[in-house]
Enzyme design. Structure first.
Site, PDB file in Angstrom:
ATOM      1  N   LEU A 107     -17.060  18.010  73.136  1.00  0.00           N
ATOM      2  CA  LEU A 107     -15.730  17.691  72.627  1.00  0.00           C
ATOM      3  C   LEU A 107     -15.448  18.707  71.526  1.00  0.00           C
ATOM      4  O   LEU A 107     -16.317  18.973  70.690  1.00  0.00           O
ATOM      5  CB  LEU A 107     -15.676  16.270  72.056  1.00  0.00           C
ATOM      6  CG  LEU A 107     -15.825  15.125  73.068  1.00  0.00           C
ATOM      7  CD1 LEU A 107     -15.857  13.784  72.342  1.00  0.00           C
ATOM      8  CD2 LEU A 107     -14.698  15.138  74.090  1.00  0.00           C
ATOM      9  N   ASP A 108     -14.242  19.277  71.523  1.00  0.00           N
ATOM     10  CA  ASP A 108     -13.978  20.301  70.518  1.00  0.00           C
ATOM     11  C   ASP A 108     -13.871  19.703  69.122  1.00  0.00           C
ATOM     12  O   ASP A 108     -13.865  18.485  68.943  1.00  0.00           O
ATOM     13  CB  ASP A 108     -12.749  21.144  70.880  1.00  0.00           C
ATOM     14  CG  ASP A 108     -11.445  20.355  70.858  1.00  0.00           C
ATOM     15  OD1 ASP A 108     -11.236  19.574  69.928  1.00  0.00           O
ATOM     16  OD2 ASP A 108     -10.623  20.537  71.786  1.00  0.00           O
ATOM     17  N   PHE A 109     -13.785  20.565  68.132  1.00  0.00           N
ATOM     18  CA  PHE A 109     -13.873  20.174  66.725  1.00  0.00           C
ATOM     19  C   PHE A 109     -12.882  19.071  66.353  1.00  0.00           C
ATOM     20  O   PHE A 109     -13.210  18.146  65.611  1.00  0.00           O
ATOM     21  CB  PHE A 109     -13.630  21.414  65.859  1.00  0.00           C
ATOM     22  CG  PHE A 109     -13.880  21.207  64.391  1.00  0.00           C
ATOM     23  CD1 PHE A 109     -15.164  21.043  63.897  1.00  0.00           C
ATOM     24  CD2 PHE A 109     -12.819  21.204  63.490  1.00  0.00           C
ATOM     25  CE1 PHE A 109     -15.401  20.870  62.540  1.00  0.00           C
ATOM     26  CE2 PHE A 109     -13.042  21.032  62.135  1.00  0.00           C
ATOM     27  CZ  PHE A 109     -14.334  20.867  61.656  1.00  0.00           C
ATOM     28  N   ASN A 110     -11.674  19.139  66.887  1.00  0.00           N
ATOM     29  CA  ASN A 110     -10.619  18.194  66.509  1.00  0.00           C
ATOM     30  C   ASN A 110     -10.472  17.028  67.472  1.00  0.00           C
ATOM     31  O   ASN A 110      -9.586  16.186  67.286  1.00  0.00           O
ATOM     32  CB  ASN A 110      -9.278  18.931  66.410  1.00  0.00           C
ATOM     33  CG  ASN A 110      -9.258  19.917  65.250  1.00  0.00           C
ATOM     34  OD1 ASN A 110      -9.702  19.600  64.153  1.00  0.00           O
ATOM     35  ND2 ASN A 110      -8.761  21.117  65.496  1.00  0.00           N
ATOM     36  N   THR A 111     -11.311  16.958  68.502  1.00  0.00           N
ATOM     37  CA  THR A 111     -11.229  15.870  69.474  1.00  0.00           C
ATOM     38  C   THR A 111     -12.214  14.764  69.109  1.00  0.00           C
ATOM     39  O   THR A 111     -13.339  15.024  68.716  1.00  0.00           O
ATOM     40  CB  THR A 111     -11.510  16.386  70.896  1.00  0.00           C
ATOM     41  OG1 THR A 111     -10.537  17.372  71.231  1.00  0.00           O
ATOM     42  CG2 THR A 111     -11.433  15.263  71.915  1.00  0.00           C
TER      43      THR A 111
END
Length: 283
Positions: A107-111
């Protein structure tokens, strides 16, 4: 009893068997001081090293298969180390002996949302492989409302820089003011795929939460930054979804797993570090 070298390395959590075969072919693995080759088998008495560094495996017995469900907050990386010192999901997890946690996808940094982790590299690879077709479901908040034309386009397919992509399903989930929520489902895990699909239509995603990975859902009571271990029934359903046989469990048990599942007890959600002793599961 001996075992294929790549299987041992994958079980240790270093990566999939295919990746371990590549490492062996590249001469990165040594057994008893000698460079290993494809086809080598090892026993409990053999000493294994990667790039000259010994693997400290305290027990040859296959460790109990573990699958954690972690509620990732925004602002954490799904990587083991970050050069900039930013927090990672692994900072909160319990320590393992003889293996290590492997994230099932990223999951990316902001997800935010559901992230599965296991101590078996082969299982992680099977759950991520495109041929498995495992569905990922996300709650998405955007500014505005999708038109029927936009929904049809997202379901039919949108051309991205790495090929065509589409959602399998789009469901409205309400909203307040100018913001609107949708639940979207897709069957692959390309980098930032959900965000890029919306961006391709000129729509910005202001919040993104993964709520389901295959048959595993995010419990409502599992708070940000906490995790729990999948109960036996959920874990077995997940393994069955990719036709995976738990090698640490006798085959006979699979025939009665369903009847025994009501006796399974969920482990407590826990946070590490900072959780009180009374709230921690035993690992």
């Amino acid at each position: 009893m001996d075992e294929k070298l790549q299987k041992v390395l994958a079980r240790f959590g270093l990566g999939s068997r295919r990746l371990m075969e590549q490492w062996i072919s590249a001469g990165r693995i040594q057994v008893n001081g000698q460079v290993a080759k494809l086809g080598d088998r090892v026993t409990p008495q053999d000493k294994i090293a990667v790039d000259g560094e010994a693997l400290r495996i305290p027990s040859w017995v296959r460790p109990r298969l573990r699958v954690l469900r972690y509620h990732k907050p925004a602002g954490e990386l799904t990587t083991r180390n970050d050069p900039d010192g930013r927090p990672t999901v692994f900072d909160r997890l319990p320590k393992l002996r003889g293996s290590r946690w492997v994230a099932v996808g990223r999951l990316d940094f902001n997800t935010e949302g559901l992230l599965l982790l296991t101590n078996d590299g082969d299982l992680a690879n099977a759950l991520m492989h495109p041929r498995a077709g495992i569905e990922r479901e996300y709650a998405v908040r955007i500014l505005g409302v999708l038109s029927n034309e936009q929904q049809n386009l997202l379901l039919k397919g949108v051309t991205l820089d790495d090929g065509e992509a589409r959602f399998l399903k789009i469901e409205e989930a309400g909203g307040e003011g100018a913001n609107h929520w949708y639940h979207v489902t897709l069957a692959e895990g390309r980098n930032r795929e959900v965000r890029r699909l919306f961006e391709a239509l000129g729509l910005a995603v202001s919040r993104l939460i993964r709520v389901r990975y295959g048959v595993v859902e995010m419990p409502r009571l599992l708070k940000n930054g906490y995790f729990d271990e999948l109960p036996d029934e959920e874990r077995d359903n997940l393994l069955a979804s990719v036709k995976w046989v738990n090698p640490a469990r006798p085959m006979a048990e699979y025939g009665v797993a369903e009847s025994k599942s009501h006796n399974s007890k969920k482990s407590l959600s826990e946070r590490h570090p900072g959780a009180s002793r009374s709230s921690r599961s035993k690992f």
